[in-house]
Structures are given as structure tokens and as C-alpha cells.
Design a protein around this motif. Structure first.
Motif, mmCIF file in Angstrom:
data_model
loop_
_atom_site.group_PDB
_atom_site.id
_atom_site.type_symbol
_atom_site.label_atom_id
_atom_site.label_comp_id
_atom_site.label_asym_id
_atom_site.label_seq_id
_atom_site.Cartn_x
_atom_site.Cartn_y
_atom_site.Cartn_z
ATOM 1 N N SER A 135 46.420 26.324 21.862
ATOM 2 C CA SER A 135 45.821 27.162 23.865
ATOM 3 C C SER A 135 45.871 26.434 25.334
ATOM 4 C CB SER A 135 44.152 25.943 24.101
ATOM 5 O OG SER A 135 44.784 24.388 24.197
ATOM 6 N N GLU A 193 45.288 27.365 29.069
ATOM 7 C CA GLU A 193 44.682 27.396 30.096
ATOM 8 C C GLU A 193 44.686 28.094 31.196
ATOM 9 O OE1 GLU A 193 44.907 22.559 31.478
ATOM 10 O OE2 GLU A 193 44.393 23.276 29.426
ATOM 11 N N ALA A 217 43.540 37.125 22.325
ATOM 12 C CA ALA A 217 43.401 35.616 21.811
ATOM 13 C C ALA A 217 42.464 35.880 20.557
ATOM 14 C CB ALA A 217 42.895 35.126 22.971
ATOM 15 N N PHE A 240 37.357 29.666 24.547
ATOM 16 C CA PHE A 240 37.513 27.813 24.954
ATOM 17 C C PHE A 240 37.255 28.368 26.024
ATOM 18 C CE2 PHE A 240 39.110 23.856 24.442
ATOM 19 C CZ PHE A 240 38.231 23.048 24.201
ATOM 20 N N SER A 274 34.986 28.124 20.810
ATOM 21 C CA SER A 274 35.810 26.181 20.345
ATOM 22 C C SER A 274 34.868 26.050 21.355
ATOM 23 C CB SER A 274 36.143 26.215 20.643
ATOM 24 O OG SER A 274 37.231 24.910 19.855
ATOM 25 N N ARG A 301 42.124 29.831 27.021
ATOM 26 C CA ARG A 301 40.936 28.949 27.213
ATOM 27 C C ARG A 301 40.363 28.839 28.435
ATOM 28 N NH1 ARG A 301 42.028 22.050 25.887
ATOM 29 N NH2 ARG A 301 41.189 21.506 28.692
ATOM 30 N N ASP A 307 46.765 20.994 21.967
ATOM 31 C CA ASP A 307 46.501 22.026 23.429
ATOM 32 C C ASP A 307 47.528 21.702 24.665
ATOM 33 O OD1 ASP A 307 45.641 21.573 26.265
ATOM 34 O OD2 ASP A 307 43.960 19.807 25.789
ATOM 35 N N ILE A 335 44.553 30.318 21.974
ATOM 36 C CA ILE A 335 43.489 29.842 21.675
ATOM 37 C C ILE A 335 43.548 30.431 23.714
ATOM 38 C CG2 ILE A 335 41.245 28.102 22.477
ATOM 39 C CD1 ILE A 335 42.547 26.938 19.164
ATOM 40 N N THR A 337 46.008 22.753 15.454
ATOM 41 C CA THR A 337 46.229 23.670 16.578
ATOM 42 C C THR A 337 46.438 22.741 17.991
ATOM 43 O OG1 THR A 337 43.795 23.769 17.467
ATOM 44 C CG2 THR A 337 44.374 25.502 16.503
#
Length: 269
Positions: free
Chosen positions: A112, A114, A176, A180, A202, A150, A84, A148, A82
Motif C-alpha cells: 500500500s 498512502e 491501483a 483503502f 479494503s 490508500r 504497509d 493498494i 501485502t
């Protein structure tokens, strides 16, 4: 070499399983291959580590650079990855969706998104819209790409646990697969979040005081290290270089042995 579908199914099983797993952060092909050779089941790329490897600051990596990075790591390893994706490289929900589609072409098993723009935390409703767009794009793929969700509050000096949980629950409702909130620093904080969500959590290890056993007991499903190991490696490089420059000595070589050198691990690949 497993197919992308097989890697994604492996990642899905890890997230949905009952065991907490470690997921280290490679910053280049060599580190990814070392982690795989040492027996880790999955990897999670680090935006900071990649930025440093490119001679940039965290947050300065472009989408094109991230795509090339993910493709190189996916092609070099047999375990799922995975990645970022920072803020999805776009403020707009459709731009985030496009990033999911682009990154899915590299062979990774998830990513992920964010809620930090690079300057501020996104407005709650806008953050949810962005997550919904990411999930919709992921569900259009022909493999189970793990989204993910975040929340950046705790890393950005917004120490508001109530808002952090509110956002995580909203990202869960948006679809999701994993949640995280980097910045959780104690098992009690992890427990507080786990009690409020139903999707896997996570957690990034933030200090030497954290142990896998403690985080497992608290309910974390996966434990990452972010850019921690990349920073440790570059720290060793800087300390050794300063020693040579300032003292003319080579004591940094004392830790190098045949047992911990990289070549035996790469040969095993």
C-alpha cells in the motif's frame, strides 16, 4: 514453498473473487506463522506493529528495516503477503517507484502507498503522481504485484468523505488494484465508498462493534486489523508486567493453557 508468482496470483484471485476475506497483520515471523497455522489465506504487515517490535514509534521504521522484515516473513510462510509501505519512504514519485521495486524483491505480493507524508496529506495532484509512479513500477515486474491506493484523510482528522472518495477514484484511475481508506467506521460509510468505485475496497476493523458479516454485506472485499492485534499483545505484556512489579502476583498466567500456547501452532508449520 510456493513461488512469489504463485503467491501473487493467489492474492490477485482473493482480491478479484466474490468472497470477503480476513487478512490479519503480523508484526514478526512468529505471529505470521501463527496466523498461517490458524488457516488465514493471506497476511498484511502492519507498520505500527513492526515499529513496536523494533522498539520504535510508528512512522520511524526505515526502508531497509521494512525490506528485511518483508523478506523474513515471506521466507517463513506459504501464503501471500501485502505490506504497509506508508508513504513509500519518499515524497518524490520516483522514490516511491524505487520502493516498489525494492520491496518486490523480498517475496511479497503487494503493498500500500498512502497519501500522508508523515506531517500532512499530500496535495491531490502530487498524490496522484505518486500513485501513478507506484503502478508503473509494479507493472514492470514479472508478477502481478498488487498496488493498494490508500487515502489517509479519515485517520488524520480530515473527516471529508467527498475528498476521500475523490482521491480513491483518482488512485483507481491511476491503476491501483485495491483501494483503502482506513477510518471508515460504519457499514454505511463502507457502502458510500463502494458505490463510487469499481476496484476492491479494503477495510480495517476499527472497533469490536464491527463484524465481518456487516462489512461483507456493505461490500468490503478484504478486512484487515492493522496493528490492532500487535497492540493487544503488547497491552497484555504491559498489564502483566505492571501486575508483577506493583503487586507481586502472577494472575496474568491464568489465561495460558496448552491449547492456546504458541508451540503447538509452530509445530504444525
Amino acid at each position: 514453498m510456493p513461488t512469489q508468482l504463485q503467491k501473487a496470483e493467489t492474492m490477485k484471485a482473493l482480491h478479484e473473487g466474490s468472497e470477503t476475506f480476513l487478512i490479519p497483520g503480523p508484526w514478526d515471523v512468529a505471529s505470521a506463522k501463527v496466523f498461517e497455522a490458524l488457516g488465514f489465506k493471506a497476511l498484511a504487515t502492519t507498520s505500527g506493529g513492526l515499529a513496536y517490535a523494533l522498539g520504535k514509534l510508528d512512522g520511524q521504521v526505515t526502508l531497509e528495516e521494512k525490506v528485511a522484515h518483508c523478506r523474513a516473513l515471506s521466507e517463513a510462510t506459504n501464503i501471500p503477503i501485502t505490506t504497509d509501505l506508508e508513504n513509500g519512504y519518499d515524497d518524490d514519485p520516483e522514490g516511491v517507484a524505487n520502493t516498489i521495486r525494492r520491496i518486490a524483491e523480498t517475496g511479497v505480493a503487494g503493498g500500500s502507498i498512502e497519501d500522508w507524508s508523515g506531517e500532512d496529506i499530500y496535495d491531490f495532484n502530487h498524490a496522484v503522481e505518486r500513485m501513478e509512479a507506484a503502478v508503473e513500477a509494479a507493472r514492470s515486474l514479472d508478477f502481478p504485484f498488487a498496488v493498494i491506493g490508500r487515502c489517509e484523510n479519515l485517520l488524520r482528522k480530515k473527516n471529508d468523505m467527498d475528498d476521500t472518495i475523490r482521491r480513491l477514484k483518482a488512485y483507481e484511475a491511476a491503476g491501483a488494484d485495491v483501494l483503502f481508506a482506513p477510518g471508515l467506521r460504519t457499514p454505511d460509510e463502507v457502502r458510500t465508498v463502494v458505490r463510487e468505485i469499481t476496484k476492491p475496497l479494503s477495510v480495517v476493523a476499527m472497533s469490536p462493534e464491527m463484524t465481518l458479516a456487516d462489512l461483507t454485506e456493505a461490500g468490503a472485499r478484504r478486512v484487515s486489523i492493522g496493528g490492532g492485534m500487535a497492540m493487544a499483545v503488547y497491552g497484555t505484556l504491559i498489564d502483566g508486567a505492571r501486575e508483577m512489579k506493583e503487586k507481586g502476583t502472577f494472575n496474568w498466567m491464568k489465561g495460558i493453557t496448552a491449547d492456546n500456547a504458541i508451540e503447538p501452532l509452530l509445530k504444525g508449520q
